[in-house]
Design a protein around this motif. Sequence first.
Motif, PDB file in Angstrom:
ATOM      1  N   GLY A   7     -17.843  28.845-151.222  1.00  0.00           N
ATOM      2  CA  GLY A   7     -17.246  27.738-151.935  1.00  0.00           C
ATOM      3  C   GLY A   7     -16.457  28.134-153.166  1.00  0.00           C
ATOM      4  N   GLU A   8     -16.114  29.431-153.304  1.00  0.00           N
ATOM      5  CA  GLU A   8     -15.371  29.807-154.509  1.00  0.00           C
ATOM      6  C   GLU A   8     -13.948  30.185-154.135  1.00  0.00           C
ATOM      7  N   ARG A   9     -13.783  31.444-153.875  1.00  0.00           N
ATOM      8  CA  ARG A   9     -12.427  31.926-153.660  1.00  0.00           C
ATOM      9  C   ARG A   9     -12.105  31.983-152.183  1.00  0.00           C
ATOM     10  N   TYR A  10     -10.878  31.628-151.867  1.00  0.00           N
ATOM     11  CA  TYR A  10     -10.410  31.760-150.499  1.00  0.00           C
ATOM     12  C   TYR A  10      -9.759  33.107-150.334  1.00  0.00           C
ATOM     13  N   CYS A  11     -10.010  33.686-149.190  1.00  0.00           N
ATOM     14  CA  CYS A  11      -9.389  34.956-148.909  1.00  0.00           C
ATOM     15  C   CYS A  11      -8.074  34.693-148.177  1.00  0.00           C
ATOM     16  N   VAL A  12      -7.059  34.323-148.931  1.00  0.00           N
ATOM     17  CA  VAL A  12      -5.792  33.963-148.329  1.00  0.00           C
ATOM     18  C   VAL A  12      -5.023  35.224-147.948  1.00  0.00           C
ATOM     19  N   PHE A  13      -4.563  35.246-146.731  1.00  0.00           N
ATOM     20  CA  PHE A  13      -3.800  36.421-146.317  1.00  0.00           C
ATOM     21  C   PHE A  13      -2.310  36.201-146.508  1.00  0.00           C
ATOM     22  N   GLU A  14      -1.747  36.992-147.368  1.00  0.00           N
ATOM     23  CA  GLU A  14      -0.297  36.954-147.514  1.00  0.00           C
ATOM     24  C   GLU A  14       0.219  38.309-147.072  1.00  0.00           C
ATOM     25  N   PRO A  15       1.186  38.300-146.137  1.00  0.00           N
ATOM     26  CA  PRO A  15       1.612  39.558-145.521  1.00  0.00           C
ATOM     27  C   PRO A  15       1.982  40.647-146.533  1.00  0.00           C
ATOM     28  N   TYR A  16       2.730  40.304-147.563  1.00  0.00           N
ATOM     29  CA  TYR A  16       3.194  41.362-148.465  1.00  0.00           C
ATOM     30  C   TYR A  16       2.045  41.972-149.265  1.00  0.00           C
ATOM     31  N   LEU A  17       0.945  41.215-149.361  1.00  0.00           N
ATOM     32  CA  LEU A  17      -0.205  41.760-150.083  1.00  0.00           C
ATOM     33  C   LEU A  17      -0.961  42.791-149.264  1.00  0.00           C
ATOM     34  N   GLY A  18      -0.596  42.860-147.971  1.00  0.00           N
ATOM     35  CA  GLY A  18      -1.248  43.848-147.131  1.00  0.00           C
ATOM     36  C   GLY A  18      -0.700  45.241-147.376  1.00  0.00           C
ATOM     37  N   THR A  19       0.421  45.324-148.010  1.00  0.00           N
ATOM     38  CA  THR A  19       1.031  46.624-148.244  1.00  0.00           C
ATOM     39  C   THR A  19       0.408  47.300-149.451  1.00  0.00           C
ATOM     40  N   ARG A  20       0.618  48.575-149.520  1.00  0.00           N
ATOM     41  CA  ARG A  20       0.117  49.385-150.619  1.00  0.00           C
ATOM     42  C   ARG A  20       0.680  48.881-151.952  1.00  0.00           C
ATOM     43  N   VAL A  21       1.961  48.594-151.961  1.00  0.00           N
ATOM     44  CA  VAL A  21       2.608  48.109-153.183  1.00  0.00           C
ATOM     45  C   VAL A  21       1.977  46.794-153.624  1.00  0.00           C
ATOM     46  N   GLY A  22       1.755  45.917-152.635  1.00  0.00           N
ATOM     47  CA  GLY A  22       1.127  44.644-152.940  1.00  0.00           C
ATOM     48  C   GLY A  22      -0.248  44.819-153.546  1.00  0.00           C
ATOM     49  N   GLU A  23      -1.011  45.752-152.996  1.00  0.00           N
ATOM     50  CA  GLU A  23      -2.340  46.016-153.519  1.00  0.00           C
ATOM     51  C   GLU A  23      -2.287  46.507-154.959  1.00  0.00           C
ATOM     52  N   ARG A  24      -1.328  47.367-155.216  1.00  0.00           N
ATOM     53  CA  ARG A  24      -1.192  47.905-156.581  1.00  0.00           C
ATOM     54  C   ARG A  24      -0.807  46.796-157.550  1.00  0.00           C
ATOM     55  N   LEU A  25       0.096  45.916-157.109  1.00  0.00           N
ATOM     56  CA  LEU A  25       0.510  44.803-157.968  1.00  0.00           C
ATOM     57  C   LEU A  25      -0.670  43.897-158.260  1.00  0.00           C
ATOM     58  N   ARG A  26      -1.437  43.630-157.214  1.00  0.00           N
ATOM     59  CA  ARG A  26      -2.593  42.760-157.379  1.00  0.00           C
ATOM     60  C   ARG A  26      -3.602  43.405-158.340  1.00  0.00           C
ATOM     61  N   MET A  27      -3.795  44.717-158.155  1.00  0.00           N
ATOM     62  CA  MET A  27      -4.729  45.433-159.015  1.00  0.00           C
ATOM     63  C   MET A  27      -4.246  45.414-160.469  1.00  0.00           C
ATOM     64  N   ALA A  28      -2.938  45.600-160.658  1.00  0.00           N
ATOM     65  CA  ALA A  28      -2.381  45.582-162.010  1.00  0.00           C
ATOM     66  C   ALA A  28      -2.567  44.214-162.653  1.00  0.00           C
ATOM     67  N   ALA A  29      -2.373  43.168-161.864  1.00  0.00           N
ATOM     68  CA  ALA A  29      -2.546  41.813-162.391  1.00  0.00           C
ATOM     69  C   ALA A  29      -4.000  41.583-162.805  1.00  0.00           C
TER      70      ALA A  29
END
Length: 279
Positions: A7-29
Amino acid sequence: YHAKQRGERYCVFEPYLGTRVGERLRMAARLAWALEHDGLSLYFQPQVDLASGRLVGAEALCRWFDDELGAVSPAEFIPLAEERGLIHRLGAWVIDAACRQLAAWRARGVDFPGRLAINVASAQFEDEQLFDELQDALARHGVASECLALELTESGFMHDPDQAVAITQRLKAEGLALHIDDFGTGYSSLAYLKRFDADKIKIDISFVRDMLSDANDHAIVTTIIAMAESLGLSTLAEGVESRDQAEALRALGCPEGQGYFYSPPLPEEAFCRQWLVAE
Ligand code: C2E
Ligand code: MG
Ligand code: MG
Ligand code: MG
């Protein structure tokens, strides 16, 4: 659907977040968020006198436990912070947290010997603000500059050596100590070592690791210790994992060490309980 059930966070799949760059951006955020919300902590690793095993100081190491990402290694988030322009904020946080901790120990009547060493990234070192940040934090927490050491890698003074020498002189005049971290892995020339007026060389773990089985590593460690000694610098061996290493290092004239043989980096309470004594 587990996330939904909780009931908390949804694990929304966004294609660009599947990439390495996306992961790094998410981690930086998330790192930026952690910086704003007290999401980082310091661990403390003892630095000991190799002859007696007694505590002579400690290194403060940054830790990040993220709700979603889990424990992220500094080997990952420090370079990321450097890349994404977060290293100044992170560095300022570390300086403040280290001073706050020193003040807290003193307030509790806990005796911390020697200096608490903090890691300073190259970009931070080359920044004019570092000096003021250090002075402000020390003053804010009522801590003497003689309680802190700065660990700097060789790359930190290779970019603009003249500027680095000037910064170093100011820091040293203020009473701060300067330790060269990961020594032997960078590209500094021996001549710089003298100009920088460092206090201590930390022999990189990569030479210490196999020094008892690899003749080349043994020769490098021997040479670093002898060279440091003749330049009037002290040495501390990183990554000491066995009694044999500790004894060999001491026999070669290295006075101090740090590593799993003595202790891994510890959270504050454990470090305090195991290594510090109340006055
Ligand atoms: P470092 O400054 O060279 O720190 C020593 C690293 O070796 C630490 O890794 C420590 O946990 C690890 N270590 C200590 N003893 C042993 C041992 O006996 N065996 C092995 N295998 N490893 C040992 P950690 O905490 O993961 O930090 C990695 C690097 O991240 C640090 O290397 C430093 O360059 C950077 N770092 C950590 N905290 C900070 C920080 O607050 N600011 C900056 N700029 N960099 C930091
Ligand atoms: Mg270090
Ligand atoms: Mg190191
Ligand atoms: Mg290292």
